[in-house]
Design a protein around this motif. Structure first.
Motif, PDB file in Angstrom:
ATOM      1  N   ALA A   1      12.362   0.993 -36.744  1.00 24.94           N
ATOM      2  CA  ALA A   1      12.665   2.328 -36.217  1.00 24.94           C
ATOM      3  C   ALA A   1      13.673   2.249 -35.083  1.00 24.94           C
ATOM      4  CB  ALA A   1      11.379   2.999 -35.757  1.00 24.94           C
ATOM      5  N   ALA A   2      13.551   1.238 -34.233  1.00 25.38           N
ATOM      6  CA  ALA A   2      14.494   1.081 -33.127  1.00 25.38           C
ATOM      7  C   ALA A   2      15.900   0.786 -33.643  1.00 25.38           C
ATOM      8  CB  ALA A   2      14.021  -0.041 -32.207  1.00 25.38           C
ATOM      9  N   LEU A   3      16.007  -0.034 -34.690  1.00 29.65           N
ATOM     10  CA  LEU A   3      17.318  -0.343 -35.250  1.00 29.65           C
ATOM     11  C   LEU A   3      17.923   0.883 -35.924  1.00 29.65           C
ATOM     12  CD1 LEU A   3      19.483  -2.444 -35.717  1.00 29.65           C
ATOM     13  CD2 LEU A   3      18.264  -3.197 -37.777  1.00 29.65           C
TER      14      LEU A   3
ATOM     15  N   ARG B   1      25.858  -5.183 -40.279  1.00 29.58           N
ATOM     16  CA  ARG B   1      25.236  -5.456 -38.971  1.00 29.58           C
ATOM     17  C   ARG B   1      23.723  -5.588 -39.117  1.00 29.58           C
ATOM     18  NH1 ARG B   1      27.232  -0.691 -35.280  1.00 29.58           N
ATOM     19  NH2 ARG B   1      25.612  -1.575 -33.927  1.00 29.58           N
ATOM     20  N   ALA B   2      23.133  -4.712 -39.926  1.00 31.32           N
ATOM     21  CA  ALA B   2      21.681  -4.772 -40.119  1.00 31.32           C
ATOM     22  C   ALA B   2      21.263  -6.068 -40.804  1.00 31.32           C
ATOM     23  CB  ALA B   2      21.208  -3.564 -40.916  1.00 31.32           C
ATOM     24  N   VAL B   3      22.023  -6.501 -41.810  1.00 30.01           N
ATOM     25  CA  VAL B   3      21.709  -7.752 -42.495  1.00 30.01           C
ATOM     26  C   VAL B   3      21.730  -8.913 -41.497  1.00 30.01           C
ATOM     27  CG1 VAL B   3      22.507  -9.410 -44.215  1.00 30.01           C
ATOM     28  CG2 VAL B   3      22.519  -6.977 -44.752  1.00 30.01           C
ATOM     29  N   ALA B   4      22.726  -8.919 -40.614  1.00 27.79           N
ATOM     30  CA  ALA B   4      22.814  -9.994 -39.619  1.00 27.79           C
ATOM     31  C   ALA B   4      21.594 -10.002 -38.709  1.00 27.79           C
ATOM     32  CB  ALA B   4      24.097  -9.828 -38.802  1.00 27.79           C
ATOM     33  N   ARG B   5      21.120  -8.828 -38.348  1.00 21.21           N
ATOM     34  CA  ARG B   5      19.932  -8.737 -37.466  1.00 21.21           C
ATOM     35  C   ARG B   5      18.699  -9.259 -38.197  1.00 21.21           C
ATOM     36  NH1 ARG B   5      21.422  -4.630 -33.558  1.00 21.21           N
ATOM     37  NH2 ARG B   5      19.285  -4.584 -32.767  1.00 21.21           N
TER      38      ARG B   5
ATOM     39  N   LEU C   1      13.777  -8.788 -37.500  1.00 25.89           N
ATOM     40  CA  LEU C   1      12.875  -7.972 -38.313  1.00 25.89           C
ATOM     41  C   LEU C   1      12.994  -8.452 -39.753  1.00 25.89           C
ATOM     42  CD1 LEU C   1      14.430  -4.391 -38.777  1.00 25.89           C
ATOM     43  CD2 LEU C   1      15.723  -6.354 -38.009  1.00 25.89           C
ATOM     44  N   ASP C   2      12.082  -7.992 -40.604  1.00 29.22           N
ATOM     45  CA  ASP C   2      12.068  -8.405 -42.009  1.00 29.22           C
ATOM     46  C   ASP C   2      12.859  -7.465 -42.906  1.00 29.22           C
ATOM     47  OD1 ASP C   2      10.334 -10.634 -41.580  1.00 29.22           O
ATOM     48  OD2 ASP C   2       8.650  -9.232 -41.442  1.00 29.22           O
ATOM     49  N   LYS C   3      12.820  -6.164 -42.585  1.00 24.39           N
ATOM     50  CA  LYS C   3      13.469  -5.166 -43.435  1.00 24.39           C
ATOM     51  C   LYS C   3      13.745  -3.923 -42.617  1.00 24.39           C
ATOM     52  CE  LYS C   3      12.421  -1.867 -47.146  1.00 24.39           C
ATOM     53  NZ  LYS C   3      11.433  -1.380 -48.113  1.00 24.39           N
ATOM     54  N   VAL C   4      14.862  -3.254 -42.909  1.00 22.78           N
ATOM     55  CA  VAL C   4      15.141  -1.948 -42.330  1.00 22.78           C
ATOM     56  C   VAL C   4      15.735  -1.067 -43.421  1.00 22.78           C
ATOM     57  CG1 VAL C   4      17.481  -2.590 -41.570  1.00 22.78           C
ATOM     58  CG2 VAL C   4      16.249  -0.713 -40.421  1.00 22.78           C
TER      59      VAL C   4
END
Length: 436
Positions: free
Chosen positions: A357-359, A184-188, A194-197
C-alpha cells in the motif's frame, strides 16, 4: 491481516428514518437488466441472469476515511433497528437491501456509499421477487406502513440510445511512464522490500453522446456472463472476482491472480491455459493472494477449506488462475464486516499489505477512488455478496466521460511491457461496452 475489533453501535443524536419494506413473489418479468427504467440511477448485481437490480432511492449513507466500513454498517443497523418489514419470500436478498461501493484507500477523496433502492427486483433459484421500500419518521402499524400495492412485475424497458463515438486518452499516467513505474516496482521487489505489489492505471473515455449506464450493463452481461455485472453510484463494471459471499454461516471467496490474454484460437488458448497453470511467476502471485484471503477469514471461521491447486478460469478476453476458498463462520458476522477484513487482498494491493500500500501511494500517481474496493450488497440479516470492483469505470458528473481502470500484479521477474499489455486486455470489457 488482523481482524477488526468488535465495534458497538454508537448513539445517535436523532432517530434514523423509519425503513418500511414489503417483498412479494412475482412471475418471471424477463431479463433483470431489461427492467431498469430510463432516467433513474440503476443498481445492479447480476450474473448469468440471476441476482438483483434496483432503482429509486429510499435511503443513502455516505462515509469516508479509515472508518468508512464501520460507519456504513452502523448506519445500516440504525435503519434496520426501527424497520417495518413484510417479506413473503424469505430468500437471501429479499426484504430491505442495500447496494454498496467502497473506496480502495483510507485517504481517498471518493466517498463510499450504501444505498437502499426504492424498488428492487430479484431472481434466484427459479423464483422472482419484488421489494418496495420507503422511509418515514414513524408509522402507526404494519398494515398502515407497508407500501402497497406491490403485486405484478415492472415492465421491460426499451433499449436506450446506441453508443456514441468514443475517444480514449491516457489518464493520470501515460502508457510509457506507467511502464517505467512498473520497472521501478520490480526493482523494489527484487531488492526484497516486498513480495508483490499491484499497480493500476486509468484511461479516460469521452463519448459524443451521454453514456447510458443501462446499455453498458446489458452489453457487459451479454459479453461476460460469468462475471458479476454491477452498478452502484456511478461505478459500473463486470467483475470476475468474488471477495466474499455469505449465507447463514457459510462463507466463500473467489481469488483471482495470474492472468493471460486469450487469442480467440481455441487450441492455442488451451495451450496458453496450460502454460499459465505451470507458470512459477503466476503461481507465486496467486499463492500470495490466496494466503491473504485465508489469513483474513481465519479469525472469523471455525474452519476453512483451500484447494491444493488453482483452476484456470476462462473468460471471454482473458484467463485467470482461480481458487475458491470456503469456510464456516464461528459467530454471526455480517458480509460487510468480512469485506472490510478482507480488503485489500493481495490480488489488488500486494504482499505484505502495508509495504504494498505504501508503494502504491508513492508511485501509482492517482487516486483509485472506488476501483478495486468492495462492491455488492447486503440484506437485513447481514448476508450478501461483495465483489472487487474490477473491469469497471466511473461515470462522473459529466455524463459524457467515463474513467476506466485496470491493474496488474507485479512480482520479481515481471516484464513492464507484458504488464502494460495485460492492463490493456483488462480495459477491453469496458472499452467494448462503450463502443470503443
Amino acid at each position: 491481516m488482523s481482524a477488526p475489533a468488535p465495534d458497538p453501535v454508537a448513539p445517535v443524536a436523532r432517530p434514523a428514518p423509519r425503513l418500511v419494506a414489503r417483498t412479494v413473489e412475482i412471475d418471471d418479468p424477463g431479463p433483470l437488466l431489461g427492467l431498469l427504467p430510463p432516467g433513474a440511477e440503476p443498481f445492479s448485481w447480476v450474473r448469468r441472469g440471476e441476482g438483483i437490480v434496483g432503482w429509486g432511492e429510499a435511503a443513502r449513507l455516505r462515509t469516508t476515511g479509515p472508518g468508512r466500513f464501520r460507519e456504513a454498517e452502523r448506519g445500516w443497523r440504525r435503519l434496520l433497528a426501527g424497520a417495518v418489514v413484510r417479506d413473503d419470500v424469505g430468500l437471501r436478498g429479499t426484504g430491505p437491501v442495500a447496494f454498496g461501493s467502497f473506496a480502495f484507500a483510507d485517504a481517498s477523496s471518493a466517498a463510499s456509499s450504501l444505498v437502499v433502492p426504492a424498488t428492487v427486483v430479484g431472481h434466484r433459484e427459479g423464483r422472482w421477487w419484488l421489494t418496495r421500500t420507503t422511509t418515514g419518521e414513524s408509522g402507526p402499524s404494519i398494515g398502515a406502513t407497508i407500501p402497497g400495492p406491490v403485486s405484478g412485475a415492472p415492465p421491460q424497458q426499451p433499449d436506450g440510445p446506441p453508443p456514441g463515438t468514443v475517444v480514449f486518452a491516457d489518464g493520470a499516467v501515460s502508457s510509457p511512464d506507467w511502464e517505467s513505474l512498473v520497472g521501478r516496482a520490480v526493482a523494489r521487489v527484487e531488492r526484497g522490500e516486498l513480495d508483490k505489489v499491484v499497480l493500476a492505471r486509468d484511461l479516460l473515455a469521452r463519448s459524443s453522446t451521454p453514456v447510458d449506464v443501462r446499455g453498458l450493463l446489458r452489453r457487459l452481461a451479454a459479453a461476460y456472463p460469468a462475471t458479476w455485472t454491477f452498478s452502484v453510484d456511478g461505478l459500473v463494471g463486470a467483475t470476475p472476482e468474488m471477495l466474499v459471499r455469505t449465507q447463514v454461516r457459510l462463507v466463500a471467496s473467489r481469488v483471482l491472480a495470474g492472468t493471460i490474454r486469450r487469442t480467440g484460437d481455441d487450441a492455442h488458448d488451451l495451450a496458453l491455459a496450460a502454460s499459465l497453470a505451470r507458470s512459477s511467476k503466476d503461481l507465486g502471485e496467486h499463492e500470495y493472494a490466496v494466503r491473504s484471503v485465508v489469513e483474513a477469514l481465519t479469525p472469523f471461521c471455525a474452519g476453512t477449506n483451500v484447494p491444493e491447486s488453482p483452476f484456470v478460469l476462462h473468460l471471454a478476453n482473458v484467463m485467470h488462475l482461480a481458487t475458491d476458498v470456503t469456510g464456516v463462520l464461528r459467530d454471526d458476522v455480517s458480509s460487510l464486516r468480512l469485506a472490510e477484513a478482507l480488503h485489500p487482498s493481495a490480488a489488488v494491493c500486494g504482499t505484505p499489505t502495508a509495504a504494498a500500500a505504501a508503494l502504491i501511494d508513492e508511485v501509482e500517481g492517482m487516486d483509485r477512488g472506488r476501483y478495486a474496493g468492495p462492491v455488492g450488497w447486503l440484506d437485513s440479516d447481514g448476508d450478501g455478496e461483495w465483489g472487487i470492483a474490477l473491469r469497471c469505470g466511473q461515470v462522473g458528473d459529466d455524463p459524457h466521460e467515463v474513467r476506466l481502470f485496470a491493474g496488474c500484479g507485479i512480482v520479481a521477474g515481471s516484464d513492464p511491457a507484458a504488464e502494460l499489455a495485460e492492463s490493456a486486455a483488462k480495459f477491453v470489457p469496458m472499452r467494448d461496452a462503450l463502443g470503443g
